[in-house]
Every structure is written in structure tokens, then in C-alpha cells.
Design a protein around this motif. Structure first.
Motif, PDB file in Angstrom:
ATOM      1  N   GLU A 225       0.851  -1.183   0.000  1.00 22.17           N
ATOM      2  CA  GLU A 225       0.000   0.000   0.000  1.00 22.17           C
ATOM      3  C   GLU A 225       0.890   1.237   0.000  1.00 22.17           C
ATOM      4  O   GLU A 225       1.877   1.299   0.746  1.00 22.17           O
ATOM      5  N   SER A 226       0.557   2.195  -0.868  1.00 24.12           N
ATOM      6  CA  SER A 226       1.301   3.446  -0.929  1.00 24.12           C
ATOM      7  C   SER A 226       0.365   4.553  -1.387  1.00 24.12           C
ATOM      8  O   SER A 226      -0.506   4.326  -2.225  1.00 24.12           O
ATOM      9  N   GLU A 227       0.568   5.721  -0.842  1.00 20.80           N
ATOM     10  CA  GLU A 227      -0.219   6.887  -1.248  1.00 20.80           C
ATOM     11  C   GLU A 227       0.217   7.383  -2.625  1.00 20.80           C
ATOM     12  O   GLU A 227      -0.524   8.052  -3.315  1.00 20.80           O
TER      13      GLU A 227
ATOM     14  N   LYS B 274       3.288   2.834  -6.930  1.00 25.61           N
ATOM     15  CA  LYS B 274       2.488   1.712  -7.444  1.00 25.61           C
ATOM     16  C   LYS B 274       3.019   1.259  -8.800  1.00 25.61           C
ATOM     17  O   LYS B 274       3.176   0.073  -9.054  1.00 25.61           O
TER      18      LYS B 274
ATOM     19  N   GLU C  38       2.601   0.521   3.680  1.00 30.31           N
ATOM     20  CA  GLU C  38       2.194  -0.673   4.421  1.00 30.31           C
ATOM     21  C   GLU C  38       2.423  -1.908   3.572  1.00 30.31           C
ATOM     22  O   GLU C  38       2.377  -1.852   2.348  1.00 30.31           O
TER      23      GLU C  38
END
Length: 75
Positions: free
Chosen positions: A5-7, A12, A66
Motif C-alpha cells: 500500500e502506498s499513497e 504503485k 504498508e
């Protein structure tokens, strides 16, 4: 299986581009662990942290925020 998970949308895309390198690094780190270490629930948080650090070491365009185990099977 592992999910990241990445902002950052850049991260991504980079994870997809470097999928083979990341998988290799993760497998190398996992192969250093004993079956007992891998099966200990208390060790999983530490292992997730180590895997996230190793993944972020490979990335150039940001970081993974995450890491999640979506499947955890020992053979």
C-alpha cells in the motif's frame, strides 16, 4: 502472498516495474528465516517491517507505506 500500500501512484507503478527484483529480494529474506521463525505469529510484525524496508530500499520514486500478508502458507 504480499500486498503493498502506498499513497504515491509513482510507487504503485514502480512496484509493478520492479516486481521481479522485489520478489527476488523478498524470497532471499524469507529463505534466511527458519520454519519456526516464520510460523511464530509474534515474529510476523517484525518480518513485515523487514520486508517493507527491503522493498523500499529497491524503490526510487517513494516508499511503500504498508505491507500486508494476504496469504501465509508454510510447507
Amino acid at each position: 502472498s504480499i500486498a503493498f500500500e502506498s499513497e504515491s501512484n509513482n510507487v504503485k507503478g514502480e512496484v509493478k516495474e520492479k516486481k521481479v527484483v522485489i520478489k527476488d529480494a523478498i524470497l532471499a529474506l524469507l529463505s534466511e528465516q527458519t520454519a519456526e521463525e516464520l510460523s511464530a505469529p509474534s515474529r510476523r510484525d517484525t518480518l513485515k517491517k523487514e520486508l517493507k524496508q527491503e522493498t523500499n530500499r529497491i524503490l526510487n520514486d517513494g516508499t511503500v507505506d504498508e505491507l500486508y500478508f494476504t496469504e501465509f502458507v508454510l510447507q
